[in-house]
Design a protein around this motif. Sequence first.
Motif, PDB file in Angstrom:
ATOM      1  N   ILE A   4       0.874  -1.180   0.000  1.00 42.85           N
ATOM      2  CA  ILE A   4       0.000   0.000   0.000  1.00 42.85           C
ATOM      3  C   ILE A   4       0.909   1.227   0.000  1.00 42.85           C
ATOM      4  O   ILE A   4       1.922   1.243   0.711  1.00 42.85           O
ATOM      5  N   TYR A   5       0.543   2.234  -0.769  1.00 45.79           N
ATOM      6  CA  TYR A   5       1.391   3.424  -0.760  1.00 45.79           C
ATOM      7  C   TYR A   5       0.588   4.699  -0.983  1.00 45.79           C
ATOM      8  O   TYR A   5      -0.474   4.676  -1.612  1.00 45.79           O
ATOM      9  N   LYS A  25       5.757 -11.930  -6.017  1.00 49.04           N
ATOM     10  CA  LYS A  25       5.318 -11.450  -7.343  1.00 49.04           C
ATOM     11  C   LYS A  25       3.792 -11.451  -7.492  1.00 49.04           C
ATOM     12  O   LYS A  25       3.245 -10.774  -8.353  1.00 49.04           O
ATOM     13  N   THR A  26       3.109 -12.233  -6.651  1.00 48.64           N
ATOM     14  CA  THR A  26       1.650 -12.344  -6.811  1.00 48.64           C
ATOM     15  C   THR A  26       0.896 -11.308  -5.958  1.00 48.64           C
ATOM     16  O   THR A  26      -0.319 -11.202  -6.048  1.00 48.64           O
ATOM     17  N   ALA A  27       1.639 -10.555  -5.147  1.00 45.72           N
ATOM     18  CA  ALA A  27       0.973  -9.643  -4.203  1.00 45.72           C
ATOM     19  C   ALA A  27       0.360  -8.445  -4.929  1.00 45.72           C
ATOM     20  O   ALA A  27       0.938  -7.917  -5.876  1.00 45.72           O
ATOM     21  N   ALA A  28      -0.793  -8.009  -4.443  1.00 47.43           N
ATOM     22  CA  ALA A  28      -1.427  -6.809  -4.989  1.00 47.43           C
ATOM     23  C   ALA A  28      -0.728  -5.568  -4.413  1.00 47.43           C
ATOM     24  O   ALA A  28      -0.237  -5.600  -3.285  1.00 47.43           O
ATOM     25  N   ILE A  29      -0.684  -4.511  -5.215  1.00 46.79           N
ATOM     26  CA  ILE A  29      -0.079  -3.250  -4.756  1.00 46.79           C
ATOM     27  C   ILE A  29      -1.100  -2.153  -5.042  1.00 46.79           C
ATOM     28  O   ILE A  29      -1.456  -1.931  -6.203  1.00 46.79           O
ATOM     29  N   VAL A  30      -1.591  -1.518  -3.992  1.00 49.93           N
ATOM     30  CA  VAL A  30      -2.693  -0.567  -4.203  1.00 49.93           C
ATOM     31  C   VAL A  30      -2.385   0.798  -3.601  1.00 49.93           C
ATOM     32  O   VAL A  30      -1.798   0.902  -2.526  1.00 49.93           O
ATOM     33  N   PRO A  31      -2.797   1.863  -4.307  1.00 52.17           N
ATOM     34  CA  PRO A  31      -2.637   3.197  -3.725  1.00 52.17           C
ATOM     35  C   PRO A  31      -3.578   3.375  -2.535  1.00 52.17           C
ATOM     36  O   PRO A  31      -4.659   2.776  -2.505  1.00 52.17           O
ATOM     37  N   LEU A  32      -3.152   4.192  -1.589  1.00 51.92           N
ATOM     38  CA  LEU A  32      -3.935   4.410  -0.362  1.00 51.92           C
ATOM     39  C   LEU A  32      -5.353   4.901  -0.667  1.00 51.92           C
ATOM     40  O   LEU A  32      -6.292   4.597   0.056  1.00 51.92           O
ATOM     41  N   GLU A  33      -5.485   5.653  -1.765  1.00 52.10           N
ATOM     42  CA  GLU A  33      -6.792   6.260  -2.059  1.00 52.10           C
ATOM     43  C   GLU A  33      -7.703   5.342  -2.867  1.00 52.10           C
ATOM     44  O   GLU A  33      -8.822   5.724  -3.201  1.00 52.10           O
ATOM     45  N   SER A  34      -7.239   4.119  -3.194  1.00 51.47           N
ATOM     46  CA  SER A  34      -8.064   3.276  -4.074  1.00 51.47           C
ATOM     47  C   SER A  34      -9.297   2.761  -3.338  1.00 51.47           C
ATOM     48  O   SER A  34      -9.287   2.567  -2.119  1.00 51.47           O
ATOM     49  N   ALA A  35     -10.342   2.511  -4.121  1.00 49.87           N
ATOM     50  CA  ALA A  35     -11.640   2.159  -3.538  1.00 49.87           C
ATOM     51  C   ALA A  35     -11.586   0.841  -2.765  1.00 49.87           C
ATOM     52  O   ALA A  35     -12.331   0.661  -1.796  1.00 49.87           O
ATOM     53  N   ASP A  36     -10.705  -0.079  -3.188  1.00 47.43           N
ATOM     54  CA  ASP A  36     -10.718  -1.400  -2.546  1.00 47.43           C
ATOM     55  C   ASP A  36      -9.613  -1.580  -1.497  1.00 47.43           C
ATOM     56  O   ASP A  36      -9.334  -2.704  -1.075  1.00 47.43           O
ATOM     57  N   GLU A  39     -10.727  -3.438   1.740  1.00 49.11           N
ATOM     58  CA  GLU A  39     -10.964  -4.861   1.480  1.00 49.11           C
ATOM     59  C   GLU A  39      -9.640  -5.616   1.378  1.00 49.11           C
ATOM     60  O   GLU A  39      -9.464  -6.706   1.933  1.00 49.11           O
ATOM     61  N   GLN A  40      -8.697  -4.991   0.666  1.00 48.14           N
ATOM     62  CA  GLN A  40      -7.376  -5.618   0.493  1.00 48.14           C
ATOM     63  C   GLN A  40      -6.676  -5.789   1.842  1.00 48.14           C
ATOM     64  O   GLN A  40      -6.033  -6.801   2.097  1.00 48.14           O
ATOM     65  N   ILE A  41      -6.793  -4.803   2.709  1.00 44.38           N
ATOM     66  CA  ILE A  41      -6.154  -4.894   4.035  1.00 44.38           C
ATOM     67  C   ILE A  41      -6.801  -6.022   4.838  1.00 44.38           C
ATOM     68  O   ILE A  41      -6.121  -6.830   5.474  1.00 44.38           O
ATOM     69  N   LYS A  42      -8.119  -6.078   4.774  1.00 43.63           N
ATOM     70  CA  LYS A  42      -8.826  -7.130   5.535  1.00 43.63           C
ATOM     71  C   LYS A  42      -8.371  -8.519   5.102  1.00 43.63           C
ATOM     72  O   LYS A  42      -8.293  -9.440   5.901  1.00 43.63           O
ATOM     73  N   ASN A  43      -8.049  -8.646   3.804  1.00 36.68           N
ATOM     74  CA  ASN A  43      -7.726  -9.970   3.264  1.00 36.68           C
ATOM     75  C   ASN A  43      -6.254 -10.344   3.340  1.00 36.68           C
ATOM     76  O   ASN A  43      -5.864 -11.400   2.843  1.00 36.68           O
ATOM     77  N   ASN A  44      -5.429  -9.477   3.873  1.00 40.90           N
ATOM     78  CA  ASN A  44      -3.982  -9.767   3.898  1.00 40.90           C
ATOM     79  C   ASN A  44      -3.388  -9.498   5.280  1.00 40.90           C
ATOM     80  O   ASN A  44      -3.667  -8.466   5.883  1.00 40.90           O
ATOM     81  N   ASP A  45      -2.518 -10.402   5.746  1.00 44.63           N
ATOM     82  CA  ASP A  45      -1.922 -10.242   7.076  1.00 44.63           C
ATOM     83  C   ASP A  45      -0.633  -9.439   7.048  1.00 44.63           C
ATOM     84  O   ASP A  45      -0.278  -8.791   8.024  1.00 44.63           O
ATOM     85  N   THR A  46       0.082  -9.509   5.923  1.00 44.40           N
ATOM     86  CA  THR A  46       1.370  -8.823   5.852  1.00 44.40           C
ATOM     87  C   THR A  46       1.264  -7.639   4.899  1.00 44.40           C
ATOM     88  O   THR A  46       0.808  -7.786   3.759  1.00 44.40           O
ATOM     89  N   ILE A  47       1.692  -6.471   5.399  1.00 43.94           N
ATOM     90  CA  ILE A  47       1.530  -5.236   4.611  1.00 43.94           C
ATOM     91  C   ILE A  47       2.865  -4.500   4.494  1.00 43.94           C
ATOM     92  O   ILE A  47       3.543  -4.261   5.498  1.00 43.94           O
ATOM     93  N   ILE A  48       3.229  -4.152   3.255  1.00 45.14           N
ATOM     94  CA  ILE A  48       4.366  -3.260   3.027  1.00 45.14           C
ATOM     95  C   ILE A  48       3.736  -1.894   2.790  1.00 45.14           C
ATOM     96  O   ILE A  48       3.027  -1.690   1.797  1.00 45.14           O
ATOM     97  N   PHE A  49       3.962  -0.962   3.713  1.00 43.08           N
ATOM     98  CA  PHE A  49       3.209   0.295   3.708  1.00 43.08           C
ATOM     99  C   PHE A  49       4.161   1.473   3.474  1.00 43.08           C
ATOM    100  O   PHE A  49       5.029   1.742   4.299  1.00 43.08           O
ATOM    101  N   GLY A  50       4.012   2.159   2.333  1.00 44.78           N
ATOM    102  CA  GLY A  50       4.967   3.210   1.993  1.00 44.78           C
ATOM    103  C   GLY A  50       4.350   4.594   1.869  1.00 44.78           C
ATOM    104  O   GLY A  50       3.183   4.740   1.495  1.00 44.78           O
TER     105      GLY A  50
END
Length: 252
Positions: A4-5, A25-36, A39-50
Amino acid sequence: MIGIYLSGTGNTKHCVEKIVGLLDKTAAIVPLESADVIEQIKNNDTIIFGYPTQFSNAPYMVRDFIRENCSLWKNKKILCVATMGAFSGDGAGCAARLFKKYGAKILGGVHIKMPDSVCDSKLLKKSSEQNREIIRQADKKIECIAEQIKRGKYPKEGITQIAHMAGLFGQRLWFYKKTAGYTDKLKISDGCTGCELCVSLCPMKNISVKNNRAAAGGRCTMCYRCISLCPQKAITLLGDEVVEQCRYEKYC
Ligand SMILES: Cc1cc2nc3c(=O)[nH]c(=O)nc-3n(C[C@H](O)[C@H](O)[C@H](O)COP(=O)(O)O)c2cc1C
């Protein structure tokens, strides 16, 4: 894993994409302002947050997001990645401490020097070649860090007690007011043609167009995305004139 960034001029987007890409390589990368994003945070335990360091702090939008969604962080494992134009004592720690307060386990902190993003100031401006070299060094550092992480060793940049003291007393106390909230100081000049690009870019939805002229509200998070991409160079914040529209893509 998920990346997330928040990114204004593309630096943090690049760094998070590179770290996450090297780790999973399979991980989703989403901007902080994205609509989902929730949901993405709820579904993932490990977060790279920039996020970019701003006045030795995390952008207000980042801190607001963490607080507003405080119930999401319990038991999440988070690596905080702070990019910066010069130096920060505890850039990564600024979000890490908040995450920890809400029950997250902090895996580590990473500080990455990238080109400066303040388009309307001459301070810290470098030549294109110097910026390319900064990015090469950043990429090398990320590759090194990813190798360490694969061996189970997480960097602790910006998240130790000493880093906290250095960031607080050496830097943040001097700039405290600048990051105490959102700003209403975004300026739009007569050069604006009302093209609405800034409206679509703003992660805070803080800009609107009326009578063919953009107008900013009071919720700017100082990311410089609109300033760095306005075709008319009509937007400024800290300075009064666009010196250089800094974009990661220009140097890569
Ligand atoms: C309002 C503002 C304040 C900043 N303050 C700092 C700072 O205190 N220290 C620093 O090293 N860089 C600072 N920077 C530079 C950015 O942190 C750096 O260029 C970052 O990589 C930009 O990332 P982005 O393109 O993802 O937004 C600042 C940038 C902005 C826009």
